[in-house]
Design a protein around this motif. Structure first.
Motif, PDB file in Angstrom:
ATOM      1  N   MET A 171     -10.455 -33.576 -12.694  1.00  0.00           N
ATOM      2  CA  MET A 171     -10.650 -34.943 -13.180  1.00  0.00           C
ATOM      3  C   MET A 171     -10.268 -35.048 -14.644  1.00  0.00           C
ATOM      4  SD  MET A 171     -11.580 -37.905 -12.173  1.00  0.00           S
ATOM      5  CE  MET A 171     -12.048 -39.480 -12.886  1.00  0.00           C
ATOM      6  N   THR A 172     -10.651 -34.070 -15.420  1.00  0.00           N
ATOM      7  CA  THR A 172     -10.341 -34.066 -16.856  1.00  0.00           C
ATOM      8  C   THR A 172      -8.849 -33.914 -17.077  1.00  0.00           C
ATOM      9  OG1 THR A 172     -12.502 -33.057 -17.288  1.00  0.00           O
ATOM     10  CG2 THR A 172     -10.863 -32.961 -19.044  1.00  0.00           C
ATOM     11  N   ILE A 173      -8.214 -33.058 -16.268  1.00  0.00           N
ATOM     12  CA  ILE A 173      -6.761 -32.838 -16.421  1.00  0.00           C
ATOM     13  C   ILE A 173      -5.999 -34.125 -16.087  1.00  0.00           C
ATOM     14  CG2 ILE A 173      -4.808 -31.511 -15.548  1.00  0.00           C
ATOM     15  CD1 ILE A 173      -6.738 -29.197 -15.070  1.00  0.00           C
ATOM     16  N   ARG A 174      -6.440 -34.833 -15.033  1.00  0.00           N
ATOM     17  CA  ARG A 174      -5.763 -36.097 -14.646  1.00  0.00           C
ATOM     18  C   ARG A 174      -5.911 -37.145 -15.740  1.00  0.00           C
ATOM     19  NH1 ARG A 174      -7.141 -38.419  -8.829  1.00  0.00           N
ATOM     20  NH2 ARG A 174      -6.095 -36.429  -8.355  1.00  0.00           N
ATOM     21  N   LEU A 175      -7.084 -37.207 -16.376  1.00  0.00           N
ATOM     22  CA  LEU A 175      -7.283 -38.183 -17.440  1.00  0.00           C
ATOM     23  C   LEU A 175      -6.390 -37.858 -18.635  1.00  0.00           C
ATOM     24  CD1 LEU A 175      -8.816 -40.575 -18.623  1.00  0.00           C
ATOM     25  CD2 LEU A 175     -10.617 -38.964 -19.338  1.00  0.00           C
ATOM     26  N   ILE A 176      -6.293 -36.556 -18.951  1.00  0.00           N
ATOM     27  CA  ILE A 176      -5.421 -36.168 -20.061  1.00  0.00           C
ATOM     28  C   ILE A 176      -3.966 -36.513 -19.740  1.00  0.00           C
ATOM     29  CG2 ILE A 176      -4.581 -34.188 -21.382  1.00  0.00           C
ATOM     30  CD1 ILE A 176      -7.343 -32.907 -20.999  1.00  0.00           C
ATOM     31  N   TYR A 177      -3.569 -36.316 -18.482  1.00  0.00           N
ATOM     32  CA  TYR A 177      -2.189 -36.635 -18.075  1.00  0.00           C
ATOM     33  C   TYR A 177      -1.918 -38.141 -18.198  1.00  0.00           C
ATOM     34  CZ  TYR A 177       1.805 -37.344 -14.995  1.00  0.00           C
ATOM     35  OH  TYR A 177       3.017 -37.736 -14.478  1.00  0.00           O
ATOM     36  N   ARG A 178      -2.865 -38.972 -17.805  1.00  0.00           N
ATOM     37  CA  ARG A 178      -2.694 -40.411 -17.911  1.00  0.00           C
ATOM     38  C   ARG A 178      -2.558 -40.846 -19.360  1.00  0.00           C
ATOM     39  NH1 ARG A 178      -1.019 -42.910 -13.347  1.00  0.00           N
ATOM     40  NH2 ARG A 178      -2.265 -42.234 -11.536  1.00  0.00           N
ATOM     41  N   LEU A 179      -3.389 -40.251 -20.239  1.00  0.00           N
ATOM     42  CA  LEU A 179      -3.324 -40.602 -21.647  1.00  0.00           C
ATOM     43  C   LEU A 179      -1.995 -40.215 -22.255  1.00  0.00           C
ATOM     44  CD1 LEU A 179      -6.945 -39.613 -22.795  1.00  0.00           C
ATOM     45  CD2 LEU A 179      -6.023 -41.915 -22.443  1.00  0.00           C
ATOM     46  N   CYS A 180      -1.461 -39.042 -21.827  1.00  0.00           N
ATOM     47  CA  CYS A 180      -0.154 -38.613 -22.347  1.00  0.00           C
ATOM     48  C   CYS A 180       0.956 -39.547 -21.902  1.00  0.00           C
ATOM     49  CB  CYS A 180       0.130 -37.171 -21.899  1.00  0.00           C
ATOM     50  SG  CYS A 180      -0.962 -35.944 -22.619  1.00  0.00           S
ATOM     51  N   CYS A 181       0.885 -39.979 -20.660  1.00  0.00           N
ATOM     52  CA  CYS A 181       1.915 -40.918 -20.160  1.00  0.00           C
ATOM     53  C   CYS A 181       1.845 -42.228 -20.916  1.00  0.00           C
ATOM     54  CB  CYS A 181       1.712 -41.146 -18.673  1.00  0.00           C
ATOM     55  SG  CYS A 181       2.103 -39.715 -17.640  1.00  0.00           S
ATOM     56  N   LEU A 182       0.619 -42.735 -21.167  1.00  0.00           N
ATOM     57  CA  LEU A 182       0.499 -43.977 -21.909  1.00  0.00           C
ATOM     58  C   LEU A 182       1.015 -43.829 -23.332  1.00  0.00           C
ATOM     59  CD1 LEU A 182      -3.032 -45.192 -20.732  1.00  0.00           C
ATOM     60  CD2 LEU A 182      -0.806 -46.150 -20.098  1.00  0.00           C
ATOM     61  N   LEU A 183       0.777 -42.659 -23.948  1.00  0.00           N
ATOM     62  CA  LEU A 183       1.267 -42.426 -25.302  1.00  0.00           C
ATOM     63  C   LEU A 183       2.787 -42.404 -25.343  1.00  0.00           C
ATOM     64  CD1 LEU A 183       0.589 -41.780 -28.265  1.00  0.00           C
ATOM     65  CD2 LEU A 183       0.496 -39.357 -27.627  1.00  0.00           C
ATOM     66  N   LEU A 184       3.384 -41.738 -24.347  1.00  0.00           N
ATOM     67  CA  LEU A 184       4.849 -41.679 -24.311  1.00  0.00           C
ATOM     68  C   LEU A 184       5.442 -43.075 -24.075  1.00  0.00           C
ATOM     69  CD1 LEU A 184       5.397 -38.373 -22.266  1.00  0.00           C
ATOM     70  CD2 LEU A 184       5.747 -38.736 -24.708  1.00  0.00           C
ATOM     71  N   ASN A 185       4.805 -43.859 -23.198  1.00  0.00           N
ATOM     72  CA  ASN A 185       5.304 -45.214 -22.964  1.00  0.00           C
ATOM     73  C   ASN A 185       5.173 -46.073 -24.218  1.00  0.00           C
ATOM     74  OD1 ASN A 185       5.982 -44.734 -20.278  1.00  0.00           O
ATOM     75  ND2 ASN A 185       3.931 -45.306 -19.543  1.00  0.00           N
ATOM     76  N   TRP A 186       4.082 -45.848 -24.978  1.00  0.00           N
ATOM     77  CA  TRP A 186       3.913 -46.617 -26.222  1.00  0.00           C
ATOM     78  C   TRP A 186       4.968 -46.254 -27.243  1.00  0.00           C
ATOM     79  CZ3 TRP A 186       1.969 -44.875 -31.125  1.00  0.00           C
ATOM     80  CH2 TRP A 186       1.762 -45.925 -32.043  1.00  0.00           C
ATOM     81  N   LEU A 187       5.278 -44.915 -27.341  1.00  0.00           N
ATOM     82  CA  LEU A 187       6.336 -44.496 -28.256  1.00  0.00           C
ATOM     83  C   LEU A 187       7.690 -45.060 -27.838  1.00  0.00           C
ATOM     84  CD1 LEU A 187       5.270 -40.752 -28.796  1.00  0.00           C
ATOM     85  CD2 LEU A 187       5.004 -42.681 -30.387  1.00  0.00           C
ATOM     86  N   ARG A 188       7.902 -45.152 -26.514  1.00  0.00           N
ATOM     87  CA  ARG A 188       9.171 -45.721 -26.045  1.00  0.00           C
ATOM     88  C   ARG A 188       9.261 -47.214 -26.325  1.00  0.00           C
ATOM     89  NH1 ARG A 188      10.491 -45.121 -19.775  1.00  0.00           N
ATOM     90  NH2 ARG A 188       8.764 -46.631 -19.749  1.00  0.00           N
ATOM     91  N   LEU A 189       8.120 -47.908 -26.253  1.00  0.00           N
ATOM     92  CA  LEU A 189       8.140 -49.330 -26.567  1.00  0.00           C
ATOM     93  C   LEU A 189       8.426 -49.587 -28.025  1.00  0.00           C
ATOM     94  CD1 LEU A 189       5.095 -50.634 -24.473  1.00  0.00           C
ATOM     95  CD2 LEU A 189       7.517 -51.073 -24.045  1.00  0.00           C
ATOM     96  N   LEU A 190       8.020 -48.636 -28.909  1.00  0.00           N
ATOM     97  CA  LEU A 190       8.299 -48.813 -30.332  1.00  0.00           C
ATOM     98  C   LEU A 190       9.790 -48.803 -30.614  1.00  0.00           C
ATOM     99  CD1 LEU A 190       5.502 -46.564 -31.953  1.00  0.00           C
ATOM    100  CD2 LEU A 190       5.592 -49.075 -31.815  1.00  0.00           C
ATOM    101  N   ALA A 191      10.533 -48.091 -29.767  1.00  0.00           N
ATOM    102  CA  ALA A 191      11.982 -48.023 -29.973  1.00  0.00           C
ATOM    103  C   ALA A 191      12.701 -49.244 -29.441  1.00  0.00           C
ATOM    104  CB  ALA A 191      12.531 -46.751 -29.317  1.00  0.00           C
TER     105      ALA A 191
END
Length: 360
Positions: free
Chosen positions: A1-21
């Motif tokens: 459960m903890t690993i899945r939450l960390i994975y979701r947060l990483c995906c959201l962070l990468l999508n946010w960085l992509r939106l900045l571009a």
């Protein structure tokens, strides 16, 4: 459960960085597309339905996004669906009406006239109808008339001829006249008599006279006055006169009609049904007029029966005439849809009888 939450947060962070571009215009377009899809989902229950405006908005916004951005979006429609929308839009603009090969169809007016002539004259074949059309100035081939009758399912003349009793009796009614006398008691208990003639074919009634004492001389003079009101051709068209065996119908009365070629037919004793049409009018006049009025004098009775006869001839419908009046054998034209018309009322016999007329 903890690993899945960390994975979701990483995906959201990468999508946010992509939106900045990305540019703000591209993000605004994507937001508008997603909002419009949400409005379609909220409106369509249980299955979303795209209207013409929804299709135009989504197709226009998707066109502003790049290929990579379109792949990254979650759309309710696929590219194939957008292409199908475009094909539907183009189809009605460039689709031409299909022209059938061969001769053009017959005009509606000529077709209606051919069918009218065929129904009005069951003994006419297509050659006879073709000749009548030529006399009316219509240039139509005989084969066209035959084809119109065949398509309408109208049989040839010998098969569609009307041999019913109704048609037979109506044909025999021409030239037949009935005569009768009925009485009315006044308010002072004096008895008055009315002499009437009625035409069997049109049901047109003629009031010949009103008197306190019916005599042979008076009845004969009323018969002369009745024939004098007609022209010679119409009087010579009388074939039969039906009367009862009352004493005032003498040989002098009969000679008035035999002089114009008519045959006098006395009814059998005790069989008033032989003069049923005249007897029927007497009953109608009593039920609708004289039974509801206190007659005071001979002049008063004459006014009442004359006015009722005018109502009977000009306005009252008759079932044997197709619910038309004797003097108006053709029904008035039906008002068109949406046409402003007004119905007015005309009173007869002191308001006892009402007539309704249509005014444009």
């Amino acid at each position: 459960m903890t690993i899945r939450l960390i994975y979701r947060l990483c995906c959201l962070l990468l999508n946010w960085l992509r939106l900045l571009a990305r540019s703000s215009a591209a993000k605004d377009v994507e937001i508008l597309v997603l909002r419009h899809q949400l409005s379609v989902l909220e409106r369509g229950m249980p299955k979303p339905g795209f209207e013409l405006g929804d299709r135009a908005v989504i197709a226009a916004f998707v066109r502003l996004l790049s290929k990579r951005q379109r792949h990254g979006m979650k759309l309710l429609v696929s590219p194939r669906t957008v292409l199908r929308w475009h094909a539907r839009l183009v189809k009605p603009k460039w689709t031409y009406p299909h022209l059938r090969p061969g001769r053009p169809p017959k005009p509606v007016a000529s077709r209606a006239l051919v069918l009218r002539l065929a129904r009005d004259n069951d003994g006419w074949g297509y050659r006879r109808i073709h000749g009548e059309l030529l006399n009316l100035g219509w240039t139509v081939a005989a084969s066209t008339v035959w084809e119109i009758l065949k398509q309408a399912g109208i049989d040839p003349a010998p098969q569609r001829a009307d041999r019913s009793w109704d048609r037979f009796l109506k044909a025999q009614a021409t030239g037949v006249i009935g005569v009768d006398v009925f009485h009315v008691d006044t308010v002072l208990l004096r008895r008055l008599f009315v002499l009437l003639f009625i035409e069997h074919d049109t049901r047109r009634v003629h009031i010949a006279g009103v008197t306190r004492h019916v005599t042979a001389a008076w009845a004969t003079q009323c018969a002369r006055n009745f024939l004098m009101s007609w022209d010679d051709a119409r009087a010579e068209g009388i074939g039969f006169l039906i009367r009862d065996n009352a004493g005032y119908f003498t040989e002098g009365f009969d000679s008035v009609f035999t002089a114009v070629g008519a045959r006098v037919v006395p009814i059998l004793p005790g069989v008033p049904r032989m003069n049923a049409i005249a007897e029927r009018w007497v009953g109608t006049c009593r039920r609708e007029a004289t039974d509801h009025i206190l007659i005071t004098s001979e002049r008063h009775l004459r006014l009442v029966v004359d006015e009722y006869a005018h109502h009977y001839n000009d306005h009252r419908p008759h079932r044997s005439l197709g619910q038309c009046s004797p003097n108006g054998l053709h029904a008035p034209p039906r008002p068109a849809e949406g046409e402003q018309t007004r119905i007015i009322r005309h009173d007869r016999v002191g308001g006892l009888i009402h007539e309704y007329m249509q005014v444009a």
